[in-house]
Structure formats: C-alpha cells, structure tokens
Design a protein around this motif. Structure first.
Motif, PDB file in Angstrom:
ATOM      1  N   LEU A 147       0.834  -1.205   0.000  1.00  0.00           N
ATOM      2  CA  LEU A 147       0.000   0.000   0.000  1.00  0.00           C
ATOM      3  C   LEU A 147       0.870   1.257   0.000  1.00  0.00           C
ATOM      4  O   LEU A 147       0.598   2.217  -0.726  1.00  0.00           O
ATOM      5  CB  LEU A 147      -0.945  -0.011   1.202  1.00  0.00           C
ATOM      6  CG  LEU A 147      -1.961   1.123   1.294  1.00  0.00           C
ATOM      7  CD1 LEU A 147      -2.779   1.256   0.022  1.00  0.00           C
ATOM      8  CD2 LEU A 147      -2.878   0.892   2.497  1.00  0.00           C
ATOM      9  N   ALA A 148       1.933   1.262   0.782  1.00  0.00           N
ATOM     10  CA  ALA A 148       2.827   2.421   0.830  1.00  0.00           C
ATOM     11  C   ALA A 148       3.466   2.671  -0.538  1.00  0.00           C
ATOM     12  O   ALA A 148       3.560   3.824  -0.986  1.00  0.00           O
ATOM     13  CB  ALA A 148       3.905   2.213   1.889  1.00  0.00           C
ATOM     14  N   GLY A 149       3.893   1.622  -1.203  1.00  0.00           N
ATOM     15  CA  GLY A 149       4.462   1.779  -2.543  1.00  0.00           C
ATOM     16  C   GLY A 149       3.460   2.356  -3.522  1.00  0.00           C
ATOM     17  O   GLY A 149       3.796   3.202  -4.358  1.00  0.00           O
ATOM     18  N   PHE A 150       2.211   1.916  -3.392  1.00  0.00           N
ATOM     19  CA  PHE A 150       1.161   2.445  -4.258  1.00  0.00           C
ATOM     20  C   PHE A 150       0.899   3.920  -3.966  1.00  0.00           C
ATOM     21  O   PHE A 150       0.710   4.722  -4.887  1.00  0.00           O
ATOM     22  CB  PHE A 150      -0.132   1.635  -4.113  1.00  0.00           C
ATOM     23  CG  PHE A 150      -1.219   2.150  -5.003  1.00  0.00           C
ATOM     24  CD1 PHE A 150      -1.205   1.876  -6.358  1.00  0.00           C
ATOM     25  CD2 PHE A 150      -2.231   2.943  -4.491  1.00  0.00           C
ATOM     26  CE1 PHE A 150      -2.193   2.378  -7.194  1.00  0.00           C
ATOM     27  CE2 PHE A 150      -3.222   3.445  -5.317  1.00  0.00           C
ATOM     28  CZ  PHE A 150      -3.205   3.167  -6.677  1.00  0.00           C
ATOM     29  N   VAL A 151       0.904   4.295  -2.697  1.00  0.00           N
ATOM     30  CA  VAL A 151       0.699   5.699  -2.323  1.00  0.00           C
ATOM     31  C   VAL A 151       1.771   6.570  -2.971  1.00  0.00           C
ATOM     32  O   VAL A 151       1.473   7.607  -3.574  1.00  0.00           O
ATOM     33  CB  VAL A 151       0.674   5.878  -0.785  1.00  0.00           C
ATOM     34  CG1 VAL A 151       0.774   7.348  -0.401  1.00  0.00           C
ATOM     35  CG2 VAL A 151      -0.583   5.247  -0.187  1.00  0.00           C
ATOM     36  N   ILE A 152       3.035   6.154  -2.871  1.00  0.00           N
ATOM     37  CA  ILE A 152       4.129   6.920  -3.469  1.00  0.00           C
ATOM     38  C   ILE A 152       3.950   6.995  -4.983  1.00  0.00           C
ATOM     39  O   ILE A 152       4.081   8.067  -5.587  1.00  0.00           O
ATOM     40  CB  ILE A 152       5.506   6.308  -3.115  1.00  0.00           C
ATOM     41  CG1 ILE A 152       5.753   6.359  -1.603  1.00  0.00           C
ATOM     42  CG2 ILE A 152       6.631   6.990  -3.887  1.00  0.00           C
ATOM     43  CD1 ILE A 152       5.783   7.734  -0.996  1.00  0.00           C
ATOM     44  N   SER A 153       3.628   5.872  -5.611  1.00  0.00           N
ATOM     45  CA  SER A 153       3.441   5.857  -7.065  1.00  0.00           C
ATOM     46  C   SER A 153       2.300   6.776  -7.493  1.00  0.00           C
ATOM     47  O   SER A 153       2.429   7.526  -8.472  1.00  0.00           O
ATOM     48  CB  SER A 153       3.152   4.434  -7.552  1.00  0.00           C
ATOM     49  OG  SER A 153       4.264   3.613  -7.332  1.00  0.00           O
ATOM     50  N   ALA A 154       1.191   6.722  -6.769  1.00  0.00           N
ATOM     51  CA  ALA A 154       0.039   7.565  -7.104  1.00  0.00           C
ATOM     52  C   ALA A 154       0.377   9.048  -6.939  1.00  0.00           C
ATOM     53  O   ALA A 154       0.041   9.873  -7.796  1.00  0.00           O
ATOM     54  CB  ALA A 154      -1.164   7.186  -6.246  1.00  0.00           C
ATOM     55  N   LEU A 155       1.045   9.386  -5.856  1.00  0.00           N
ATOM     56  CA  LEU A 155       1.423  10.787  -5.630  1.00  0.00           C
ATOM     57  C   LEU A 155       2.380  11.289  -6.703  1.00  0.00           C
ATOM     58  O   LEU A 155       2.180  12.370  -7.267  1.00  0.00           O
ATOM     59  CB  LEU A 155       2.063  10.953  -4.250  1.00  0.00           C
ATOM     60  CG  LEU A 155       1.120  10.969  -3.064  1.00  0.00           C
ATOM     61  CD1 LEU A 155       1.917  10.915  -1.759  1.00  0.00           C
ATOM     62  CD2 LEU A 155       0.226  12.198  -3.092  1.00  0.00           C
TER      63      LEU A 155
END
Length: 189
Positions: A147-155
């Motif tokens: 989830l953290a990796g996805f948050v960074i990617s989305a941002l």
C-alpha cells in the motif's frame, strides 16, 4: 549566516533538477545559479556534476522524508493522503507548475547510475516510512509495504500530471481515491 559554495551548489542542483531534469541541468547553469566557481564545484564534488546531483538527490530525498514523517506522525492514514497532496498542491502552485519532484527528475537519469540509485533509495526510504506508519495502524508488513508503494506511485504520478497539465486536478483525484483506499485498508484508524 550565508550558505557556503557547497550548500549553494546542492540547492541549485535540487532546483534545476526540479525544473528541468538532470540532463538539462548543465554545469554552466549550476555554477551560475549557485554563484560558485568551477573550482568550488570540484573542491566539494571531485567527481563533478554527477557527484553533486547524487548528493543533491539524497538531500532532497531526506527533506521530503521529514515531510512524510511529520504527516504520518498524526492523524489517520486517510488524513495523510490529504496532507501529502495538499503539500504538493501548494508546492506546485507556488512555482506556477514549473517545478516538480527532484527525485523523479533523478530517477529518469539513465546515464547517471549513481544519481538514479540515489532516487531509488529515496523512493525505498519513503515507502518504508509510510509502511512502518501503516504497520503501526494495524496492517501486516506485506500489506503495508504494498500500500505504501502504491501511495508513493500515485502521488508521484499525480505530481507529474499536474505539472504537465498546469492543474492540481490530478492531485485532487489522487487525494479522493487514496483517501478512500486508505480508509478501507485501515478502517479502525
């Protein structure tokens, strides 16, 4: 106290990479913007521009990690999404969308392996920080890391789109969907 040539060179490298990317941030522009001499550059960064940009990338990554730590130290994970997107919206609008994330600029520097590795290390560090905060909110290590990796990617994707479109709309959209995702992933937070 005024900054010395080393600090001015680092600040100038961060700014130029945010504006133009690594390859467009030429040596002449770095020296002019930093008001430093070529001698100063090689005194502080014996390997030249590559070493300077690598150090600048690490410095920028550490600064943004401090922002993430402040954001994740309070509130719920859903509120973190709002805080992070708000931070980037302010940064982009202050610059009239002329500057983006220096880590993205460094990540695209294929011909500069040290610079690209510093960008990768920054992304890994940010992911770890958010993942640790998500673990503190009850997620498993595996769920939190993903989830953290996805948050960074989305941002980061929203930052790039916002800059290209000269609009905060992509960050607005990221905020809406990241907030919903984080609420569903960590419902009791």
């Amino acid at each position: 106290m005024t900054a010395g040539p080393r600090d001015r060179l680092i600040e100038s490298a961060i700014e130029l990479v945010r504006e133009q990317g690594v390859h467009a941030a030429g040596l002449a522009a770095l020296l002019e913007r930093s008001n430093a001499s070529r001698n100063s550059l090689y005194q502080h960064f014996p390997s030249g521009k590559s070493q300077l940009v690598e150090v600048a990338t690490k410095t920028a990554g550490e600064r943004l990690a401090v922002v993430m730590d402040k954001v994740t130290a309070k509130g719920t994970p859903a509120q973190w999404a709002s805080a992070l997107t708000d931070w980037w919206q302010r940064a982009l609008t202050r610059s009239s969308f002329s500057t983006g994330c220096p880590i993205v600029g460094a990540a695209l520097a294929e011909s500069e392996p040290g610079v690209q590795a510093a960008a990768g290390a920054a992304f890994t560090d940010w992911t770890d920080r958010i993942a640790n905060a998500l673990c503190d909110n009850g997620l498993s290590v595996e769920q939190a890391r993903s989830l953290a990796g996805f948050v960074i990617s989305a941002l980061e994707g929203a930052i790039i789109q916002s800059r290209a479109l000269k609009s905060t709309r992509p960050l607005d959209d990221a905020q809406i969907h990241l907030t919903a995702l984080l609420r569903s992933a960590v419902p009791d937070a």
